[in-house]
Write a protein that holds these residues in place. Sequence first.
Motif, PDB file in Angstrom:
ATOM      1  N   ALA A 184       0.971  -1.271  -0.107  1.00  0.00           N
ATOM      2  CA  ALA A 184      -0.049  -0.079   0.236  1.00  0.00           C
ATOM      3  C   ALA A 184       0.760   1.213  -0.110  1.00  0.00           C
ATOM      4  O   ALA A 184       0.630   2.192  -0.578  1.00  0.00           O
ATOM      5  N   VAL A 185       1.897   1.210   0.647  1.00  0.00           N
ATOM      6  CA  VAL A 185       3.096   2.419   0.758  1.00  0.00           C
ATOM      7  C   VAL A 185       3.514   2.624  -0.513  1.00  0.00           C
ATOM      8  O   VAL A 185       3.600   3.587  -1.080  1.00  0.00           O
ATOM      9  N   LYS A 186       4.109   1.624  -1.018  1.00  0.00           N
ATOM     10  CA  LYS A 186       4.914   1.551  -2.411  1.00  0.00           C
ATOM     11  C   LYS A 186       3.922   1.758  -3.528  1.00  0.00           C
ATOM     12  O   LYS A 186       4.462   2.634  -4.532  1.00  0.00           O
ATOM     13  N   ASN A 187       2.810   1.155  -3.696  1.00  0.00           N
ATOM     14  CA  ASN A 187       1.922   1.132  -4.979  1.00  0.00           C
ATOM     15  C   ASN A 187       1.060   1.895  -4.785  1.00  0.00           C
ATOM     16  O   ASN A 187       0.743   2.573  -6.018  1.00  0.00           O
ATOM     17  N   ALA A 188       0.252   2.347  -3.695  1.00  0.00           N
ATOM     18  CA  ALA A 188      -0.904   2.903  -3.692  1.00  0.00           C
ATOM     19  C   ALA A 188      -0.561   4.445  -3.332  1.00  0.00           C
ATOM     20  O   ALA A 188      -0.805   5.248  -4.090  1.00  0.00           O
ATOM     21  N   ALA A 189      -0.001   4.682  -1.963  1.00  0.00           N
ATOM     22  CA  ALA A 189       0.465   5.787  -1.528  1.00  0.00           C
ATOM     23  C   ALA A 189       1.521   6.469  -2.621  1.00  0.00           C
ATOM     24  O   ALA A 189       1.643   7.726  -2.778  1.00  0.00           O
ATOM     25  N   ARG A 190       2.357   5.560  -2.956  1.00  0.00           N
ATOM     26  CA  ARG A 190       3.500   5.895  -3.566  1.00  0.00           C
ATOM     27  C   ARG A 190       4.131   7.183  -3.088  1.00  0.00           C
ATOM     28  O   ARG A 190       4.377   8.297  -3.575  1.00  0.00           O
ATOM     29  N   ILE A 191       4.475   7.065  -1.802  1.00  0.00           N
ATOM     30  CA  ILE A 191       5.303   7.740  -1.131  1.00  0.00           C
ATOM     31  C   ILE A 191       6.977   7.982  -1.602  1.00  0.00           C
ATOM     32  O   ILE A 191       7.539   7.295  -2.048  1.00  0.00           O
ATOM     33  N   GLU A 192       7.324   9.376  -1.690  1.00  0.00           N
ATOM     34  CA  GLU A 192       8.495   9.905  -2.402  1.00  0.00           C
ATOM     35  C   GLU A 192       9.491   9.988  -0.844  1.00  0.00           C
ATOM     36  O   GLU A 192       8.874  10.508   0.081  1.00  0.00           O
ATOM     37  N   PRO A 193      10.733   9.852  -1.537  1.00  0.00           N
ATOM     38  CA  PRO A 193      11.694  10.132  -0.228  1.00  0.00           C
ATOM     39  C   PRO A 193      11.340  11.698   0.211  1.00  0.00           C
ATOM     40  O   PRO A 193      11.486  12.564  -0.698  1.00  0.00           O
ATOM     41  N   GLY A 194      11.549  12.078   1.622  1.00  0.00           N
ATOM     42  CA  GLY A 194      11.470  13.348   2.002  1.00  0.00           C
ATOM     43  C   GLY A 194       9.969  13.645   2.307  1.00  0.00           C
ATOM     44  O   GLY A 194       9.722  14.673   3.009  1.00  0.00           O
ATOM     45  N   GLU A 195       9.097  12.915   1.864  1.00  0.00           N
ATOM     46  CA  GLU A 195       7.776  13.340   2.124  1.00  0.00           C
ATOM     47  C   GLU A 195       7.062  13.040   3.602  1.00  0.00           C
ATOM     48  O   GLU A 195       7.733  11.988   4.037  1.00  0.00           O
ATOM     49  N   ASP A 196       6.237  13.961   4.109  1.00  0.00           N
ATOM     50  CA  ASP A 196       5.810  13.585   5.567  1.00  0.00           C
ATOM     51  C   ASP A 196       4.675  12.503   5.176  1.00  0.00           C
ATOM     52  O   ASP A 196       3.638  12.701   4.225  1.00  0.00           O
ATOM     53  N   VAL A 197       4.381  11.510   5.985  1.00  0.00           N
ATOM     54  CA  VAL A 197       3.352  10.511   6.088  1.00  0.00           C
ATOM     55  C   VAL A 197       2.877  10.568   7.214  1.00  0.00           C
ATOM     56  O   VAL A 197       3.451  10.871   8.500  1.00  0.00           O
ATOM     57  N   THR A 198       1.418  10.255   7.338  1.00  0.00           N
ATOM     58  CA  THR A 198       0.502   9.903   8.509  1.00  0.00           C
ATOM     59  C   THR A 198      -0.141   8.648   8.428  1.00  0.00           C
ATOM     60  O   THR A 198      -0.651   8.453   7.317  1.00  0.00           O
ATOM     61  N   TRP A 199      -0.181   7.741   9.297  1.00  0.00           N
ATOM     62  CA  TRP A 199      -0.896   6.464   9.275  1.00  0.00           C
ATOM     63  C   TRP A 199      -1.552   6.364  10.556  1.00  0.00           C
ATOM     64  O   TRP A 199      -1.473   6.771  11.785  1.00  0.00           O
ATOM     65  N   TRP A 200      -2.782   5.616  10.583  1.00  0.00           N
ATOM     66  CA  TRP A 200      -3.534   5.052  11.683  1.00  0.00           C
ATOM     67  C   TRP A 200      -4.258   3.914  11.603  1.00  0.00           C
ATOM     68  O   TRP A 200      -4.328   3.281  10.394  1.00  0.00           O
ATOM     69  N   ALA A 201      -4.686   3.055  12.749  1.00  0.00           N
ATOM     70  CA  ALA A 201      -5.151   1.988  12.727  1.00  0.00           C
ATOM     71  C   ALA A 201      -4.315   0.949  13.381  1.00  0.00           C
ATOM     72  O   ALA A 201      -3.095   1.413  13.782  1.00  0.00           O
ATOM     73  N   SER A 202      -4.782  -0.146  14.040  1.00  0.00           N
ATOM     74  CA  SER A 202      -4.003  -1.214  14.599  1.00  0.00           C
ATOM     75  C   SER A 202      -3.932  -2.368  14.169  1.00  0.00           C
ATOM     76  O   SER A 202      -3.396  -3.262  14.973  1.00  0.00           O
ATOM     77  N   ALA A 203      -4.200  -2.824  13.077  1.00  0.00           N
ATOM     78  CA  ALA A 203      -4.163  -4.107  12.545  1.00  0.00           C
ATOM     79  C   ALA A 203      -2.729  -4.363  12.050  1.00  0.00           C
ATOM     80  O   ALA A 203      -2.020  -3.702  12.015  1.00  0.00           O
ATOM     81  N   GLY A 204      -2.400  -5.776  12.016  1.00  0.00           N
ATOM     82  CA  GLY A 204      -1.034  -6.148  11.544  1.00  0.00           C
ATOM     83  C   GLY A 204      -0.396  -5.608  10.578  1.00  0.00           C
ATOM     84  O   GLY A 204       0.496  -5.201  10.409  1.00  0.00           O
ATOM     85  N   SER A 205      -1.239  -5.249   9.297  1.00  0.00           N
ATOM     86  CA  SER A 205      -0.803  -4.869   8.216  1.00  0.00           C
ATOM     87  C   SER A 205      -0.505  -3.456   8.509  1.00  0.00           C
ATOM     88  O   SER A 205       0.316  -2.806   7.964  1.00  0.00           O
ATOM     89  N   ALA A 206      -1.325  -2.572   9.155  1.00  0.00           N
ATOM     90  CA  ALA A 206      -1.125  -1.207   9.327  1.00  0.00           C
ATOM     91  C   ALA A 206       0.167  -0.995  10.111  1.00  0.00           C
ATOM     92  O   ALA A 206       0.843  -0.169  10.011  1.00  0.00           O
ATOM     93  N   TRP A 207       0.411  -2.029  11.247  1.00  0.00           N
ATOM     94  CA  TRP A 207       1.505  -2.017  12.134  1.00  0.00           C
ATOM     95  C   TRP A 207       2.794  -2.062  11.279  1.00  0.00           C
ATOM     96  O   TRP A 207       3.764  -1.526  11.519  1.00  0.00           O
ATOM     97  N   ARG A 208       2.563  -3.070  10.219  1.00  0.00           N
ATOM     98  CA  ARG A 208       3.909  -3.298   9.303  1.00  0.00           C
ATOM     99  C   ARG A 208       4.071  -1.868   8.402  1.00  0.00           C
ATOM    100  O   ARG A 208       5.064  -1.972   7.989  1.00  0.00           O
ATOM    101  N   ARG A 209       3.058  -1.327   8.181  1.00  0.00           N
ATOM    102  CA  ARG A 209       3.155   0.145   7.405  1.00  0.00           C
ATOM    103  C   ARG A 209       4.263   0.836   8.112  1.00  0.00           C
ATOM    104  O   ARG A 209       5.097   1.630   7.638  1.00  0.00           O
ATOM    105  N   CYS A 210       3.874   0.982   9.684  1.00  0.00           N
ATOM    106  CA  CYS A 210       4.692   1.864  10.585  1.00  0.00           C
ATOM    107  C   CYS A 210       6.056   1.348  10.421  1.00  0.00           C
ATOM    108  O   CYS A 210       7.075   2.221  10.490  1.00  0.00           O
ATOM    109  N   TRP A 211       6.275  -0.009  10.202  1.00  0.00           N
ATOM    110  CA  TRP A 211       7.686  -0.558  10.194  1.00  0.00           C
ATOM    111  C   TRP A 211       8.419  -0.437   9.214  1.00  0.00           C
ATOM    112  O   TRP A 211       9.748  -0.406   8.981  1.00  0.00           O
ATOM    113  N   TRP A 212       7.590  -0.078   7.831  1.00  0.00           N
ATOM    114  CA  TRP A 212       8.297   0.056   6.642  1.00  0.00           C
ATOM    115  C   TRP A 212       9.286   1.096   6.732  1.00  0.00           C
ATOM    116  O   TRP A 212       8.732   2.500   6.857  1.00  0.00           O
ATOM    117  N   ARG A 213      10.528   1.072   6.446  1.00  0.00           N
ATOM    118  CA  ARG A 213      11.313   2.163   6.472  1.00  0.00           C
ATOM    119  C   ARG A 213      11.734   2.656   5.332  1.00  0.00           C
ATOM    120  O   ARG A 213      12.528   2.349   4.378  1.00  0.00           O
TER     121      ARG A 213
END
Length: 220
Positions: A184-213
């Motif tokens: 979701a981070v890479k293909n849907a949100a397509r976050i670029e280096p240096g951009e600010d991001v915000t996430w919310w939720a507590s599911a395993g996949s959401a937590w893994r988005r937080c973990w994504w460096r």
Amino acid sequence: MEIRGAVLQECGRPGPWERSRPLAVTELDLDGPGPGELLVQLEAAGVCHSDLSVVDGNRVRPVPMLLGHEACGRVTEVGDGVTDLAVGQRVVLYFVPRCEECDACRAGGRALCSPGWAANGAGTLLSGARRLKWDGREVHHHCGVSGFATHAVVDRHSVVQVADDVPPEIGALLGCAVLTGGGAVKNAARIEPGEDVTWWASAGSAWRRCWWRWPAARAA
């Protein structure tokens, strides 16, 4: 061969589950791998909300079904036609096989494989086969993986090789939690280096988005 695994006997049994016992941890018979398939000795598996949704009946699937759809293990046998993996290699088992031939697969990998999705709904491997039996009765595969067990037979299109230094408990999460959250981070949100991001939720996949460096990204 005889294996041990967690079999869902009925979807939607009322809680608490320690009383209604929808799952049976039991011995099963597992056939060897057919053409294009692998036998994997499992080292770790993740518990995802999708597993719980099958148990509670929100995602109805055919039963009996050996649950578990994100796992990691080592190849112990290869079927005919599998030439790019060998016994002893560590692999991640993921929840939607990709046939690489349907329109969805040819669309760049952002759509779910049509035959793979159909096989998941039917409780079979990608070929349409079932390799599990319990007291002589066929048992359905969960998302082509059935990772809550000691061993699994899976289609070659349901695994990816990882390095030996990837811990199994991390490799298992790559099969769904990281695949969906990181995807979701890479293909849907397509976050670029240096951009600010915000996430919310507590599911395993959401937590893994937080973990994504994400390189050089700043999290708010």
